[in-house]
Structures are given as C-alpha cells and as structure tokens.
Design a protein around this motif. Structure first.
Motif, PDB file in Angstrom:
ATOM      1  N   TYR A  51       0.836  -1.193   0.000  1.00 54.20           N
ATOM      2  CA  TYR A  51       0.000   0.000   0.000  1.00 54.20           C
ATOM      3  C   TYR A  51       0.872   1.244   0.000  1.00 54.20           C
ATOM      4  CZ  TYR A  51      -4.036  -2.953   1.077  1.00 54.20           C
ATOM      5  OH  TYR A  51      -5.032  -3.901   1.013  1.00 54.20           O
ATOM      6  N   GLU A  52       0.365   2.300  -0.603  1.00 51.59           N
ATOM      7  CA  GLU A  52       1.126   3.545  -0.704  1.00 51.59           C
ATOM      8  C   GLU A  52       1.454   4.071   0.696  1.00 51.59           C
ATOM      9  OE1 GLU A  52       0.726   8.012  -2.692  1.00 51.59           O
ATOM     10  OE2 GLU A  52      -0.897   6.543  -2.902  1.00 51.59           O
ATOM     11  N   GLY A  53       2.727   4.435   0.889  1.00 50.96           N
ATOM     12  CA  GLY A  53       3.158   4.959   2.178  1.00 50.96           C
ATOM     13  C   GLY A  53       3.538   3.892   3.170  1.00 50.96           C
ATOM     14  N   SER A  54       3.418   2.601   2.793  1.00 51.85           N
ATOM     15  CA  SER A  54       3.776   1.503   3.696  1.00 51.85           C
ATOM     16  C   SER A  54       4.957   0.742   3.121  1.00 51.85           C
ATOM     17  CB  SER A  54       2.587   0.547   3.864  1.00 51.85           C
ATOM     18  OG  SER A  54       1.474   1.229   4.400  1.00 51.85           O
ATOM     19  N   PRO A  55       5.708  -0.014   3.950  1.00 56.84           N
ATOM     20  CA  PRO A  55       6.816  -0.820   3.432  1.00 56.84           C
ATOM     21  C   PRO A  55       6.320  -1.827   2.394  1.00 56.84           C
ATOM     22  CG  PRO A  55       6.894  -0.673   5.829  1.00 56.84           C
ATOM     23  CD  PRO A  55       5.580  -0.096   5.412  1.00 56.84           C
ATOM     24  N   LYS A  56       7.206  -2.235   1.524  1.00 55.05           N
ATOM     25  CA  LYS A  56       6.856  -3.192   0.470  1.00 55.05           C
ATOM     26  C   LYS A  56       6.453  -4.518   1.084  1.00 55.05           C
ATOM     27  CE  LYS A  56       8.773  -5.490  -3.623  1.00 55.05           C
ATOM     28  NZ  LYS A  56       7.550  -5.281  -4.414  1.00 55.05           N
ATOM     29  N   GLY A  57       5.315  -5.055   0.591  1.00 57.36           N
ATOM     30  CA  GLY A  57       4.840  -6.326   1.084  1.00 57.36           C
ATOM     31  C   GLY A  57       5.407  -7.489   0.299  1.00 57.36           C
ATOM     32  N   ALA A  58       4.978  -8.713   0.661  1.00 60.52           N
ATOM     33  CA  ALA A  58       5.476  -9.917  -0.029  1.00 60.52           C
ATOM     34  C   ALA A  58       4.936 -10.011  -1.451  1.00 60.52           C
ATOM     35  CB  ALA A  58       5.093 -11.166   0.759  1.00 60.52           C
ATOM     36  N   GLU A  59       3.687  -9.594  -1.649  1.00 58.26           N
ATOM     37  CA  GLU A  59       3.056  -9.586  -2.977  1.00 58.26           C
ATOM     38  C   GLU A  59       3.119 -10.962  -3.641  1.00 58.26           C
ATOM     39  OE1 GLU A  59       4.832  -6.510  -5.310  1.00 58.26           O
ATOM     40  OE2 GLU A  59       4.412  -4.931  -3.858  1.00 58.26           O
ATOM     41  N   THR A  60       2.892 -12.010  -2.836  1.00 58.70           N
ATOM     42  CA  THR A  60       2.943 -13.379  -3.362  1.00 58.70           C
ATOM     43  C   THR A  60       1.675 -13.686  -4.154  1.00 58.70           C
ATOM     44  OG1 THR A  60       4.241 -14.034  -1.445  1.00 58.70           O
ATOM     45  CG2 THR A  60       3.226 -15.797  -2.746  1.00 58.70           C
ATOM     46  N   ALA A  61       1.859 -14.114  -5.415  1.00 59.90           N
ATOM     47  CA  ALA A  61       0.706 -14.404  -6.275  1.00 59.90           C
ATOM     48  C   ALA A  61       0.159 -15.792  -5.981  1.00 59.90           C
ATOM     49  CB  ALA A  61       1.114 -14.295  -7.732  1.00 59.90           C
ATOM     50  N   TRP A  62      -1.177 -15.926  -6.160  1.00 54.25           N
ATOM     51  CA  TRP A  62      -1.840 -17.214  -5.938  1.00 54.25           C
ATOM     52  C   TRP A  62      -3.057 -17.276  -6.851  1.00 54.25           C
ATOM     53  CZ3 TRP A  62      -5.743 -18.563  -1.588  1.00 54.25           C
ATOM     54  CH2 TRP A  62      -6.036 -19.934  -1.620  1.00 54.25           C
ATOM     55  N   THR A  63      -3.103 -18.359  -7.641  1.00 57.58           N
ATOM     56  CA  THR A  63      -4.266 -18.591  -8.502  1.00 57.58           C
ATOM     57  C   THR A  63      -5.261 -19.442  -7.731  1.00 57.58           C
ATOM     58  OG1 THR A  63      -2.898 -18.492 -10.487  1.00 57.58           O
ATOM     59  CG2 THR A  63      -5.070 -19.531 -10.679  1.00 57.58           C
ATOM     60  N   LEU A  64      -6.463 -18.932  -7.569  1.00 58.51           N
ATOM     61  CA  LEU A  64      -7.438 -19.610  -6.722  1.00 58.51           C
ATOM     62  C   LEU A  64      -7.892 -20.920  -7.356  1.00 58.51           C
ATOM     63  CD1 LEU A  64      -9.702 -16.649  -5.537  1.00 58.51           C
ATOM     64  CD2 LEU A  64      -8.046 -17.941  -4.184  1.00 58.51           C
ATOM     65  N   PRO A  65      -7.881 -22.023  -6.579  1.00 61.98           N
ATOM     66  CA  PRO A  65      -8.447 -23.290  -7.063  1.00 61.98           C
ATOM     67  C   PRO A  65      -9.969 -23.262  -6.895  1.00 61.98           C
ATOM     68  CG  PRO A  65      -7.594 -23.565  -4.847  1.00 61.98           C
ATOM     69  CD  PRO A  65      -7.312 -22.133  -5.229  1.00 61.98           C
ATOM     70  N   ALA A  66     -10.576 -24.433  -6.979  1.00 60.18           N
ATOM     71  CA  ALA A  66     -12.024 -24.524  -6.751  1.00 60.18           C
ATOM     72  C   ALA A  66     -12.330 -24.058  -5.326  1.00 60.18           C
ATOM     73  CB  ALA A  66     -12.491 -25.958  -6.950  1.00 60.18           C
ATOM     74  N   VAL A  67     -13.423 -23.322  -5.204  1.00 68.05           N
ATOM     75  CA  VAL A  67     -13.773 -22.726  -3.907  1.00 68.05           C
ATOM     76  C   VAL A  67     -15.154 -23.232  -3.488  1.00 68.05           C
ATOM     77  CG1 VAL A  67     -14.211 -20.594  -2.656  1.00 68.05           C
ATOM     78  CG2 VAL A  67     -12.409 -20.655  -4.389  1.00 68.05           C
ATOM     79  N   LYS A  68     -15.228 -23.767  -2.260  1.00 69.79           N
ATOM     80  CA  LYS A  68     -16.502 -24.187  -1.689  1.00 69.79           C
ATOM     81  C   LYS A  68     -17.092 -23.046  -0.853  1.00 69.79           C
ATOM     82  CE  LYS A  68     -15.257 -29.101  -1.234  1.00 69.79           C
ATOM     83  NZ  LYS A  68     -15.146 -30.234  -0.286  1.00 69.79           N
ATOM     84  N   GLN A  69     -18.413 -23.030  -0.777  1.00 73.38           N
ATOM     85  CA  GLN A  69     -19.072 -21.999   0.015  1.00 73.38           C
ATOM     86  C   GLN A  69     -19.279 -22.497   1.451  1.00 73.38           C
ATOM     87  OE1 GLN A  69     -19.849 -18.825  -0.964  1.00 73.38           O
ATOM     88  NE2 GLN A  69     -18.676 -19.386  -2.813  1.00 73.38           N
ATOM     89  N   ALA A  70     -19.067 -21.603   2.402  1.00 75.39           N
ATOM     90  CA  ALA A  70     -19.294 -21.916   3.816  1.00 75.39           C
ATOM     91  C   ALA A  70     -20.103 -20.773   4.429  1.00 75.39           C
ATOM     92  CB  ALA A  70     -17.965 -22.085   4.539  1.00 75.39           C
ATOM     93  N   LYS A  71     -20.726 -21.050   5.563  1.00 75.11           N
ATOM     94  CA  LYS A  71     -21.553 -20.049   6.233  1.00 75.11           C
ATOM     95  C   LYS A  71     -20.808 -19.461   7.437  1.00 75.11           C
ATOM     96  CE  LYS A  71     -26.013 -22.068   4.966  1.00 75.11           C
ATOM     97  NZ  LYS A  71     -27.304 -22.622   5.483  1.00 75.11           N
ATOM     98  N   ALA A  72     -20.982 -18.158   7.620  1.00 76.77           N
ATOM     99  CA  ALA A  72     -20.331 -17.479   8.750  1.00 76.77           C
ATOM    100  C   ALA A  72     -20.984 -17.897  10.065  1.00 76.77           C
ATOM    101  CB  ALA A  72     -20.437 -15.964   8.575  1.00 76.77           C
ATOM    102  N   SER A  73     -20.173 -17.941  11.110  1.00 76.96           N
ATOM    103  CA  SER A  73     -20.670 -18.207  12.465  1.00 76.96           C
ATOM    104  C   SER A  73     -19.779 -17.449  13.448  1.00 76.96           C
ATOM    105  CB  SER A  73     -20.657 -19.709  12.773  1.00 76.96           C
ATOM    106  OG  SER A  73     -19.325 -20.199  12.790  1.00 76.96           O
ATOM    107  N   LEU A  74     -20.270 -17.296  14.665  1.00 81.75           N
ATOM    108  CA  LEU A  74     -19.471 -16.604  15.675  1.00 81.75           C
ATOM    109  C   LEU A  74     -18.270 -17.459  16.044  1.00 81.75           C
ATOM    110  CD1 LEU A  74     -22.158 -15.101  18.107  1.00 81.75           C
ATOM    111  CD2 LEU A  74     -20.811 -13.916  16.371  1.00 81.75           C
ATOM    112  N   ASP A  75     -17.074 -16.890  15.894  1.00 81.57           N
ATOM    113  CA  ASP A  75     -15.901 -17.639  16.310  1.00 81.57           C
ATOM    114  C   ASP A  75     -15.609 -17.365  17.788  1.00 81.57           C
ATOM    115  OD1 ASP A  75     -14.738 -15.161  16.448  1.00 81.57           O
ATOM    116  OD2 ASP A  75     -13.336 -15.469  14.810  1.00 81.57           O
ATOM    117  N   MET A  76     -14.483 -17.882  18.281  1.00 81.42           N
ATOM    118  CA  MET A  76     -14.185 -17.766  19.717  1.00 81.42           C
ATOM    119  C   MET A  76     -13.943 -16.333  20.170  1.00 81.42           C
ATOM    120  SD  MET A  76     -11.592 -18.974  17.699  1.00 81.42           S
ATOM    121  CE  MET A  76     -11.385 -20.706  18.021  1.00 81.42           C
TER     122      MET A  76
END
Length: 776
Positions: A555-580
């Motif tokens: 991001y502008e004004g911040s140190p350079k990040g890793a910027e690691t690329a990743w091509t998304l595989p098949a994605v399953k849908q899940a439902k949100a719930s309250l975590d701990m």
C-alpha cells in the motif's frame, strides 16, 4: 491574672494525669487509644506522598513510550524488550536489555548490564525463585542471578521484577514489544483523561468512611477513666475549687493524655512505617521512605487532636454535676433528648439531596456537600446510638443473674456502653453504603468481553519464521492443554499494490476451521469462501476459481509487502458463524495443502488453547511452553469482562484502608475494654468475695458487650442502607440491596467485637479475685 489562673489550673490537671500508679495507668491507656488513631491519621496524611513517590519511580524507569519515531543506533542507545510475565496471578515486570554501545543508559537501580544468560532481580523475586513455590517459575526464568535491583528501580518492596541480558534484539525491533531508547524516564505522550464524576464521588466517600471511625475512636479514647476523674474533681470541690476551675483541671488532664497520645501515635506510626516496608496488602507494597506525612497535614493533626480532647472532655462534663460530696451521676439521669440527634442525619440527607439524579453526565458532584452530608449521616450514628441503648435497656428486666447484672450496669452507664461500639457502628454503616455504591456502579466501569471463555482460555501469537505446526505441537504436549486451534492469518488483494478489493485469509486444519465457520465436508486441500460476514464486502467478488490474487499487497506509504501471487483453485461456500473471539470471520478459509509455500512468510500465526482447569497451575505450564517457543512472548489469558483501571485502584485502596481501620477498631476496642474492666475491678472483686461465680460474671461482661453491639449494628445497617440508597440515587443508578454483603459487613463487625471480648477474658479472670479489694 485570668490567664495565670487558667495556666495554673491546666498545669494542675496535667499533674493529676501523672500522679500515682492509677494516674499513670489511666494516662497510658488514654495515650494508647489516642495514639492508635493518631498513627492512622499520620498514615493517611502520608498517602499522597507515597502515591507521588510510586508515580515518580514508575516515570523514572519508563522505557516504552510508543513513539512513532525510533532513534538511530549509536553507542548511547539501548535495545529493550518487554518480557514481563505472570505467575499465579502475580504480575512480574521483566525487561531484556541489549546495549548498543558503551554509553547505553542503565535502568534505575541496576549497577551494570547483565550478560546474556544472566539477570538481576528484585529481592522479592529472588526470594520467590529460590523457594519451593518458585519451581515452575524457575523453568521460565532459568538465567543466572548476578545481582539485585536496588530500591530506586522498584515501586514497592514486594514488587516482582527482573532485567536480563538480550541478544539480537535489533532483528525484532518494532517499537512495541522491542524498542530502542536513548534514556530511561521519558514521559508517555498524551494528557491524562479527566476523572469520571462517579469515580471522584467514590474517592470522596471512601476517605470519609475510612477516617470517620478514627475520629470516633480518638474522641472515645480521651474519655477513658472518666469516673475516676470525676471523683478527683469532687475532691477538689471539697477543698474549695469552683465549677469553672474543676472543668479547667479536667481539660488539663485530657490535654496531657492527648499530648502523650501524640507521642505514642508518632511511635506507632514509625513502627508501622517499618512494618509497611515488609508487608503486602492486596498486592500493594511500599517502601518506608515513601511514607512521609505532609508537614502541613501532620501539624494539623498535632493541633486538632489536643483541641478535640479538650472539647470532648468539656462536652462530656456538661451533664455532670460535680459537688464537694460527690458526683451526681449515680442518681437517675435525665432522659436523653431525641430531637437534636435526628437533626444530624436529616441535615446530611438535605446536603446530599440536591445532587440526586446527576449521574455521570450531570457534571461534577459538589465535594463539600458530599463530604459534609456523608459526615453528618455517620455522626448521626454516634448521636442516635446512646439514645437507642438507653431507651432499650430501660425496658429490659427479668432474666438470669448474669443478664440482670449486665442490664443493670447498662442502665447505670448506657453512654459508656454506646461509646464503646460507636466506632464499629460507624465503620459498618460506611462499609454497607460503600458496598452498595460499588456494587451499583460496577457495571458502568466493566466492559464485557467478546471472548468466549467457555471455548478458549488462552491465546498466543507465533513468532515470524517459526512453523505454526511446530508451535502447535509444543502446546499439544503441554500438560493441561485439551485442544489446540492453530491459524495462519493474513490478507489478500486483487492486485500487487494499492488494491481496491481485499479480504481476509485464514489457514488451518479442518478441525480448527470448523471453530470459525460452518463448513460442508472438509479435507486437506480444500478452500472455502465465507461471504456476508461482518465488515466483509469483497469476498464474493474475489473468490472466483482461476482468479489471481496476492498475499500481503503493498500500500502507498507503507513498506513493500510480499506480494505473493496465488491462482485460486475450486472454492466451496461456507456459512459465517461466531468464532471464539465473538465476531464473524469472513474471507477465505484455506487448508494447509492448498496454500502456496511462498505465502507462509506473509502470514502471522495465532494459537488458541482450551485448557483443563482441574490441572494445578495449568496457565503457568502454558506460559513455560510459550517461553520455550518464543522467549519474548507472553500468552494472553482470556477474560469474560474487564474493569476500569481507576475503578480497580479505588477498590484496592478501599480494601487496604479498610484492613488498617479494622485493625485499629480491634486494637482500640481492646484498650477500651481493658480500661472499663480496670475501672470496675473493685466491684468485680466484691462480687466474687460475696460468692458470685466467675462464670456468671464472665457472662455478664459478654452480655454488656452483646446488647450494645446488636443495637449498634442494627442502627448501622439502617443508616448504611439509607446512605447507600442516596448515593446510588445521586449516580442515577437503580437501588438494589445485596443482602449477603450487608450481612457480611455486620458479621465482620460482630466478629471483631466477639474477638475483642474473648481476648479480654484472661484479664477479667485475673481481676475477679478478693485481693482486688485491697487499697492504700
């Protein structure tokens, strides 16, 4: 001429105070009673200087200022890491030091820097580490002790603190956990927050409630030996003195006893100051050098106590007719009037009434009206109790011999009995009111946590560069850890720099991911998208199979990040719930096999632990493992709620003060009881000589104590509940009575009186001998 006469009469009174063995005993008893009160008053006047000294010590060793700028490395800079820990609910202040040059600043109280593997510790921590109780802590702090921290580096004699040598801290420099400093003692930026009006009200009421019993006891102590004094004054009338002269002589006696009480009180205070250096009350400790009374306040005490002694004595003589042939006190006394006694609490309520309903948003409470109103209500207890005792005992009659002896004694001297329990009644009334006020406003200064302590009890951040699975396995092998949930967390953007879309990514095994979302079937290699969670708006757009996203974008004004690329595989849908943590975790949930290896460096690891609370010291076992995983780490203990620091400090101050006042109550009551027994030694000896059983006399003394204390505690409960209700109304808080606390306060008061009565039995048995009738 008149001044010379006054001086001569006062000097005669001073002489009477120290004439003969009986005079010395009376003077010493009065001095002890007054001295105990003076000691506590001096301690109170020393509290401001003690708090100031603690603050100055804390500021002098300040190392983390959380400044946005870090000074450059020089030969005068020092790397400091916060390595504080907790051991069995006791906080331990810890710092790791690595000097970057010969001119690096030394922390206060430390003579030289410890090398790596060495540490300097506070005396209290050294004692703990070398004791059998410190075995678990020694595993966490194995460094060799090479010295102790001197007093200038500690805020209290029982503080647990250490400095140890560090290495390669520069690689973890972040300005938070590890900082570079050029000196100790920098001010933390920012101004202090204004005090909440309700907290200021608490402070005012606490001081009044704690100091009122002290004043009551001092006033009661100066009246020790009243019957013997009146007999001496009758003898003076027989040889020609007038009533005014006898009053001045009585004032001289009281003045002598109070001045001696000041001397005793100063001695008690000096002894108590030394004891305070070796004591810890509710995890608060001080050094004796902290307790230096303010000269102005100490001078005020030195003037107020003798003046109060003289005024109380003259006030006590107003209803006593001292004639040449005796004191008209054994005849039937005129009934006490009630009307003016009721005016005091009514005036107190009138002073507090204008502030009812103000609450926290109504501005400051008028401190003069608060102090005056609370004082008048509590003084009302001391004014009403003698009338109540007189009215009740006048109607008591038939019973056992011990009962009749006690009732008759109370009918003859109900004022003395009331004075004995006045202090405890005032203390209990104030304690009930404070308990109601604290319980009523507690919710206003308590923040409920979103953390689900039924699922997770501790949490730890895994250091960068350490595999999360390795850290999780260490905790799984720790005794008392039932379940370990480990997550690698980070963010994804739709492009390398300045992305417009972003979403959270969480990496964990299937069991861990099921704790934060509702998943369909899950196996290692799956990727899930959780959309619609709180604060999540971009997951639906980004979670498209085949789309390229980037870990840790820049991001502008911040140190350079890793910027690691990743091509998304098949994605399953899940439902949100309250975590701990109490929130909904959106974004992508990824199992370890689906994650590209290059992305691991851009993620942070978090470990959540479920503990078996039945295992002894389970939290310290976890902390030991955490130190083995990362020496600079300290796991966080989850809590269901957190209280305001200021509220907690006021409550702690109340507990410390109440402990001191309770000790004063017990000691003063014992002195008062011994003085009354000494006054009645001839009567007790005569009864024994006529065949009265010692058991009967002992029971009569118990009844003489029990009847006034029951009446006093009943009155204290009524006044305390009234004052508590008014204070709650002032803070705009619903009035609720915690009857368990009320009963506990009255029970503590009754317990103190019972303990004093039991301690006075051995002297009573010694006095109940026919030989006591001998006289010179």
């Amino acid at each position: 001429m008149r001044l010379r006469q006054w001086s001569r009469d006062l000097a005669m009174g001073v002489g009477f105070a120290f004439t003969g063995r009986g005079g010395w005993v009376r003077a010493v008893l009065m001095a002890v009673g007054v001295g105990l009160g003076v000691a506590l008053l001096l301690l109170t006047t020393a509290l401001p200087s003690a708090l100031t000294a603690r603050d100055e010590r804390e500021r002098a060793r300040t190392d983390f200022t959380f400044s946005e700028t870090t000074p450059p490395k020089t030969d005068a800079t020092l790397l400091v890491a916060n390595v504080g820990t907790t051991f069995r609910d006791k906080d331990i202040r810890g710092r790791e030091l690595e000097p970057e040059g010969a001119k690096a600043p030394l922390p206060p109280g430390v003579a030289e820097f410890p090398a790596a593997g060495e540490m300097v510790v506070s005396p209290a921590l050294k004692e703990l580490l070398t004791s059998a109780d410190g075995a678990l802590l020694r595993e966490r702090l194995p460094d060799r002790i090479v010295g102790t921290i001197a007093e200038p580096g500690l805020i209290g004699s029982h503080e647990l603190a250490f400095y140890r040598g560090g290495e390669e801290l520069a690689s973890r420099l972040d300005g938070g956990r590890v900082a570079r400093i050029e000196r100790f003692g920098e001010e933390i930026p920012g101004t202090s927050e204004p005090w909440d009006p309700v907290l200021l009200l608490l402070v005012l009421v606490v001081f009044v409630v704690l100091l009122m019993p002290v004043g009551v006891f001092v006033a009661a102590a100066v009246r020790f030996g009243g019957e013997g004094r009146d007999r001496r004054l009758a003898a003076l009338r027989l040889v020609g003195s007038d009533r005014h002269m006898t009053r001045r002589v009585a004032a001289g006696e009281a003045l002598a006893g109070s001045v001696l009480g000041l001397v005793f009180g100063t001695g008690f205070f000096l002894i108590g100051r030394e004891i305070a250096g070796s004591a810890e009350v509710f995890e608060v400790s001080v050094f004796p050098s902290y307790l230096n009374p303010s000269p102005v306040l100490a001078a005020l005490v030195a003037l107020a106590v003798p003046l109060a002694a003289v005024l109380v004595t003259l006030f006590a003589l107003r209803g006593v007719v001292i004639e040449p042939l005796g004191v008209v006190r054994t005849a039937k006394q005129r009934r006490r009037r009630l009307w003016w006694r009721l005016l005091l609490p009514l005036a107190g309520l009138a002073m507090l009434a204008p502030m009812i309903g103000q609450g926290s948003d109504g501005g400051d409470f008028n401190q003069y009206l608060v102090v005056g109103g609370v004082m008048l209500l509590l003084i009302g207890v001391t004014a009403l109790l003698p009338w109540i005792v007189e009215a009740v005992v006048a109607r008591l009659g038939a019973g056992s011999v011990s009962w009749q002896l006690a009732v008759r004694r109370l009918q003859l001297s109900s004022g003395t009995a009331a004075r004995t329990v006045n202090g405890i009644a005032v203390a209990v009334a104030g304690a009930i009111a404070l308990q109601m006020l604290f319980a009523g406003v507690e919710d206003d200064f308590t923040v409920e946590s979103d953390q689900d302590v039924s699922r997770i009890q501790m949490q730890m951040s895994v250091p960068e560069g350490m595999p999360l699975t390795e850290a999780a396995e260490e905790f799984r092998r720790t005794e008392g850890v039932r379940r370990v949930y480990a997550y690698s967390e980070g963010y994804l953007g739709e492009r390398r720099s300045d992305p417009e879309l972003s979403t959270m990514v969480t990496v964990g095994d299937c069991a861990s991911l099921r704790e934060v979302a509702k998943l369909p079937s899950c196996r290692d290699g799956d990727v899930f998208a959780v959309s619609g969670a709180e604060y999540d708006t971009d997951t639906d757009t980004m979670a498209k199979p085949g789309r390229t996203v980037y870990f840790d974008p820049t991001y502008e004004g911040s140190p350079k990040g890793a910027e690691t690329a990743w091509t998304l595989p098949a994605v399953k849908q899940a439902k949100a719930s309250l975590d701990m943590t109490g929130g909904e975790r959106g974004g992508l949930l990824v199992t370890p096999k689906a994650l590209p290896a290059a992305a691991l460096s851009s993620l942070t690891g978090e470990v959540y632990l479920r503990l078996d609370e039945s295992v002894p010291d389970v939290r310290d076992l976890v902390r030991n493992t955490a130190k083995a995983v990362d020496p600079l780490s300290e796991p966080m203990v989850w809590v269901s709620s957190e209280r305001s620091d200021r509220y907690e400090s006021i409550r702690t101050g109340l507990l410390v003060g109440a402990t001191c006042v309770l000790a004063l109550i017990g000691a003063s009551l014992l002195v008062s009881q011994l003085e009354q027994l000494r006054e009645r030694r001839k009567l007790l000896s005569a009864l024994v000589a006529f065949g009265t059983r010692r058991r009967t006399l002992s029971l009569s003394v118990l009844w003489q104590t029990a009847i006034p204390i029951v009446l006093g505690l009943t009155l204290a409960s009524v006044v305390g509940l009234t004052l508590g209700a008014v204070l709650l109304k002032m803070t705009a808080t619903p009035v609720n009575v915690d009857w368990v606390s009320v009963l506990a306060m009255t029970g503590i008061g009754a317990g103190v009186v019972l303990l004093v009565t039991l301690l006075s039995l051995p002297p009573l048995l010694r006095l109940m001998r026919p030989e006591g009738l001998r006289t010179e």
